[in-house]
Motif scaffolding. Structure first.
Motif: not given
Length: 373
Positions: A121-141
Motif C-alpha cells: 500500500f505505501p509503495l502503491s501510494m508512492g508510485i501513484k504520486e510519482a510525476k515521472h514514468e521511470v520508477i527507481l526503488l530502494t529501501d531506507a536502510d
C-alpha cells in the motif's frame, strides 16, 4: 548381488546430480560470469522518480537518504519518501530535509490499509504520486554505492525495456556471519541475473529495482498479490518481467549498499520471511529453482555415500569436475559483483549451502508475517 546393484545405483545417482548441476552452471550461471554490457555511444537521461518506503526508520533515513538526494543527475528527478505510520522522529527529520532538498516529496500515511498486507500500500501510494514514468526503488536502510547510481540505473531503459534489475549488496564487515550473508546475497543474484540473461527473469530485489510506471498500472499494480505480505519486489517482477522487457545493471557504481544483520537470529528471521513468497512464483520458475536446489542439496550426501560404498577414486571424478566448473564461474561472477574476497572460502561456502537449505526449507511452508516492519 543386491549390494553391488545398490553401490552402482548410488554412484549413478551421484553422477546424475552432478550433470544437473553442471547444466545449470554451464547453461545459466555462465551467462553472468561472461556478461559484457553492450557499449552505448550515447547515454540517456530520463526523468526519474525515486521511491523509498519507511516505517520507524529515522536513523536509517538520517544516515542514508542524503546519498539518494545528492545524486549527480543532469535532468529532472524527484525523491518520494512514503512515511508509513512511523511513531519515531521520521516526520520531523523528513520535514527538516525538505527545507534543503526541494526535489524531495514526503507522503505521510497515518492509517493502516487493512485489506492490503505488507509494503504494497505505501509503495502503491508512492508510485501513484510519482510525476515521472521511470520508477527507481530502494529501501531506507540502503545507500547508493556512488553518486552515479540514478544515472546508471535509468540508462538501461532503452526502447522496449520496462524492468531493470540491480544489485543490492551488503557492506563488508568482520565476522563469518557477514561472509555467509554476503555469499547468500551473491548466490541469489547469480541466479536471478543469469536467468534474466537467459530470457527467464523471475525476481528482483526492492533494494535496487526499477520499472516503468505504465507497466505497474497496466498490470493493476499489486492487486493480484495484495493478500501476500511480502513480494512487492520479487512477486511483482515474477508477474510482469519477460525476456524482451527486462535488463540487468551490474556496474559497481549502480549498486546499493546495506548494513547486514549482526545476529544469526535476526538474519534467519529476515530470510525466512523472504522465502515465504517462493511458493507463489510461476510454475516454470518453481520447477527450475526447485531442481537446482534439490540437486545442490543432494550433491554432498551422494558424494559421501558413493565414496564409502562404491569407489572413492571414481567418485572424485564428478566432484572434481563440478568444483572446477563452479569455481571458475563463481570467481568470475564474484568479481563482477564486487564479492571477490569471498572466493577464498569457496569450498566452505559450497558445503555450507547444504546446511543452508536444511535451515530454511521450512520457510517454504510457513505462513508469511502480516507486517512488513
Amino acid at each position: 548381488m543386491v549390494a553391488v546393484r545398490w553401490e552402482y545405483f548410488i554412484f549413478y545417482a551421484f553422477s546424475a546430480v552432478t550433470l544437473i548441476q553442471l547444466f545449470y552452471y554451464l547453461f545459466f550461471f555462465r551467462r553472468l560470469a561472461v556478461y559484457e554490457p553492450k557499449h552505448k555511444l550515447q547515454s540517456q537521461t530520463h526523468a526519474v522518480s525515486v521511491i523509498i518506503c519507511a516505517r520507524d526508520e529515522d536513523e536509517n533515513l538520517a544516515r542514508h537518504l542524503p546519498g539518494v538526494l545528492l545524486q549527480e543527475y543532469p535532468t529532472t528527478n524527484e525523491v518520494i519518501v512514503v512515511n508509513d505510520n512511523s511513531v519515531d522522529d521520521s516526520k520531523y527529520l523528513l520535514a527538516d530535509l525538505q527545507k534543503t532538498f526541494r526535489k524531495m516529496q514526503v507522503i505521510e500515511l497515518s492509517q493502516e490499509a487493512k485489506l492490503i498486507q505488507g509494503k504494497k500500500f505505501p509503495l502503491s501510494m508512492g508510485i501513484k504520486e510519482a510525476k515521472h514514468e521511470v520508477i527507481l526503488l530502494t529501501d531506507a536502510d540502503c545507500v547508493p554505492a556512488s553518486e552515479n547510481w540514478l544515472h546508471k540505473m535509468q540508462d538501461m531503459f532503452t526502447p522496449g525495456i520496462e524492468v531493470v534489475l540491480g544489485y543490492g549488496a551488503y557492506r563488508k564487515l568482520p565476522g563469518f556471519l557477514n561472509k555467509l550473508i554476503r555469499f547468500e546475497t551473491f548466490h541469489t543474484a547469480l541466479q536471478y541475473f543469469s536467468y534474466a540473461l537467459a530470457g527467464k527473469p523471475y525476481m528482483g530485489v526492492g533494494r535496487n529495482l526499477a520499472y516503468r510506471k505504465g507497466l505497474f498500472f497496466r498490470n493493476k499494480g499489486f492487486s493480484s498479490i495484495n493478500h501476500i505480505p511480502s513480494g512487492d519486489d520479487d512477486l511483482f517482477v515474477n508477474k510482469v518481467a519477460t525476456k524482451d522487457n527486462t535488463a540487468i545493471m551490474i556496474d559497481p557504481e549502480a549498486f546499493t549498499l546495506s548494513t547486514p544483520k549482526k545476529s544469526w537470529k535476526d538474519w534467519t528471521r529476515q530470510k525466512s520471511r523472504h522465502y515465504t513468497t517462493g511458493k507463489f512464483y510461476k510454475t516454470s520458475h518453481k520447477f527450475l529453482l526447485g531442481l537446482y536446489t534439490s540437486s545442490f542439496f543432494l550433491f554432498y550426501p551422494l558424494f559421501t555415500l558413493s565414496a564409502i560404498f562404491f569407489d572413492w577414486r571414481w567418485s572424485l571424478i564428478p566432484i572434481g569436475l563440478r568444483l572446477l566448473v563452479v569455481g571458475i564461474i563463481w570467481k568470475k561472477a564474484m568479481k563482477r559483483l564486487g564479492e571477490e574476497d569471498l572466493f577464498r572460502w569457496f569450498w566452505v561456502l559450497d558445503i555450507w549451502m547444504f546446511f543452508y537449505y536444511i535451515i530454511f526449507a521450512p520457510s517454504l511452508w510457513k505462513r508469511p508475517a502480516k507486517r512488513w516492519k
